[in-house]
Design an enzyme around this catalytic site. Structure first.
Site, mmCIF file in Angstrom:
data_model
loop_
_atom_site.group_PDB
_atom_site.id
_atom_site.type_symbol
_atom_site.label_atom_id
_atom_site.label_comp_id
_atom_site.label_asym_id
_atom_site.label_seq_id
_atom_site.Cartn_x
_atom_site.Cartn_y
_atom_site.Cartn_z
ATOM 1 N N ASP A 30 33.279 -26.364 50.058
ATOM 2 C CA ASP A 30 33.423 -25.010 49.521
ATOM 3 C C ASP A 30 32.298 -24.152 50.084
ATOM 4 O O ASP A 30 31.126 -24.520 49.996
ATOM 5 C CB ASP A 30 33.352 -25.068 47.996
ATOM 6 C CG ASP A 30 33.525 -23.715 47.321
ATOM 7 O OD1 ASP A 30 33.695 -22.708 48.020
ATOM 8 O OD2 ASP A 30 33.472 -23.679 46.081
ATOM 9 N N SER B 13 36.215 -20.956 39.579
ATOM 10 C CA SER B 13 36.037 -19.871 40.541
ATOM 11 C C SER B 13 35.585 -18.601 39.809
ATOM 12 O O SER B 13 34.570 -18.609 39.122
ATOM 13 C CB SER B 13 37.319 -19.657 41.340
ATOM 14 O OG SER B 13 37.082 -18.816 42.447
ATOM 15 N N HIS C 60 37.347 -25.073 48.206
ATOM 16 C CA HIS C 60 37.489 -24.225 47.033
ATOM 17 C C HIS C 60 38.919 -24.361 46.500
ATOM 18 O O HIS C 60 39.884 -24.237 47.238
ATOM 19 C CB HIS C 60 37.197 -22.766 47.394
ATOM 20 C CG HIS C 60 36.874 -21.923 46.204
ATOM 21 N ND1 HIS C 60 35.646 -21.958 45.578
ATOM 22 C CD2 HIS C 60 37.621 -21.030 45.506
ATOM 23 C CE1 HIS C 60 35.639 -21.107 44.561
ATOM 24 N NE2 HIS C 60 36.828 -20.542 44.489
#
Length: 319
Positions: A265, A161, A295
């Protein structure tokens, strides 16, 4: 908290209060943390310890070493890891990053170095980039575990991320400082679900605008809090294509880049575009994009984590 409530008070979900002068006050830790365990029970297969990097900035790292390797003379790959959290929340002490790094160290037989960098909005970018680059340089300083167990000629920079975004930026900088970094030698970058942005919406952002994990309004807020004041999402920290980022040194050094993600995601289109863009620049890119997921899915569903470890292992072993 419902999405309507979150939008009416968008900072509350991040544990922040916006003050009248535009500054922010942290009111709560969003993710729990774990204390270091330098001497865990013999049944625990991973040893950990914390080391200071820059006391003035309160930056540090948590090291993960497979217990079975503590008496071994065989040197291990070293993975410098940057955690996620949108640049705003979480730390290297967050319990799910502790578990994630422990599992990677165990499954890959690697020494993991997980960096705790300064968060925004108190410290906007490039503070996090600078902290993580400093951590990379710190690897030369001679910590006992690194000296005894790490193969400094076989190092990888990894992040998930926001940490994946940082890994890209640190990698770009490191590729221009290889002489200074010696004997640390980077072999590649691992960008897992990197957090990227841009002013123009992608199809996946529109399709998953109300995603439970990272809805579009929240992604916008994270960028607003993390980017330099006055910058928009087309800043090169967020959108590398708009910043005309040069990757020529990564190409000339022969580094490989793994870019991975999931169709569930909202950032998947940007991640796939990043892989395509890097390939177009001549970088050797390994892609691992999978159906389903979301995610940060590895932190909620261990089946996805177990599927990721062989991907990482194959990437590192393919030197």
């Amino acid at each position: 908290m419902s999405e309507t409530q979150a939008i009416s008070d968008p900072y509350a979900s991040l544990g922040l209060i916006k003050n009248s002068d535009g500054s922010f006050t942290r009111i709560a830790a969003i993710y729990d943390s774990t204390a270091a365990c330098p001497d865990p029970p013999i049944s625990v297969p991973i040893l950990t310890k914390d080391v200071s990097i820059n006391p003035q900035n309160n930056t540090w790292a948590r090291l993960y070493l497979p217990r079975s390797k503590i008496q071994s003379s065989t040197k291990l790959p070293l993975i410098l890891f940057f955690h996620g959290g949108g640049f705003i929340v979480a730390s290297a002490a967050s319990s799910f990053f502790q578990s994630f790094c422990s599992d990677i160290a165990l499954h890959l037989n690697a020494l993991m170095v997980s960096v705790d960098y300064r968060n925004a909005p108190e410290h906007r970018l490039p503070a996090g980039y600078d902290d993580c680059m400093e951590a990379l340089l710190w690897l030369k300083s001679g910590d006992e575990w690194i000296n005894d167990h790490a193969d400094l000629s076989n190092c990888y920079i990894m992040g998930n991320s926001a940490g994946g975004n940082i890994a890209l930026r640190v990698g770009l900088q490191a590729s221009r400082r290889v002489v200074e970094l010696a004997p640390v030698r980077i072999r590649g970058l691992i960008l897992h679900q990197p957090f990227l942005g841009g002013v123009e919406r992608t199809a996946s952002e529109i399709r998953l605008a109300e995603d439970e994990i990272i809805p579009l309004y929240l992604a916008d807020i994270l960028w607003d809090l993390a980017l330099p004041i006055g910058a928009n999402r087309d800043h090169e920290f967020s959108n590398p294509y708009k910043g005309l980022v040069e990757v020529d040194k990564i190409v000339s050094e022969g580094w490989r880049i793994l870019v991975s993600g999931y169709e569930g995601d909202s950032l998947i289109d940007r991640q796939m575009e990043l892989a395509k863009w890097l390939k177009g620049k001549g970088v050797v890119v390994v892609e691992d994009f999978r159906e389903g997921g979301s995610h940060g899915i590895e932190f909620f569903d261990q089946s996805f984590a177990r599927a990721l470890y062989p991907v990482l292992k194959n990437f590192i072993l393919d030197v």
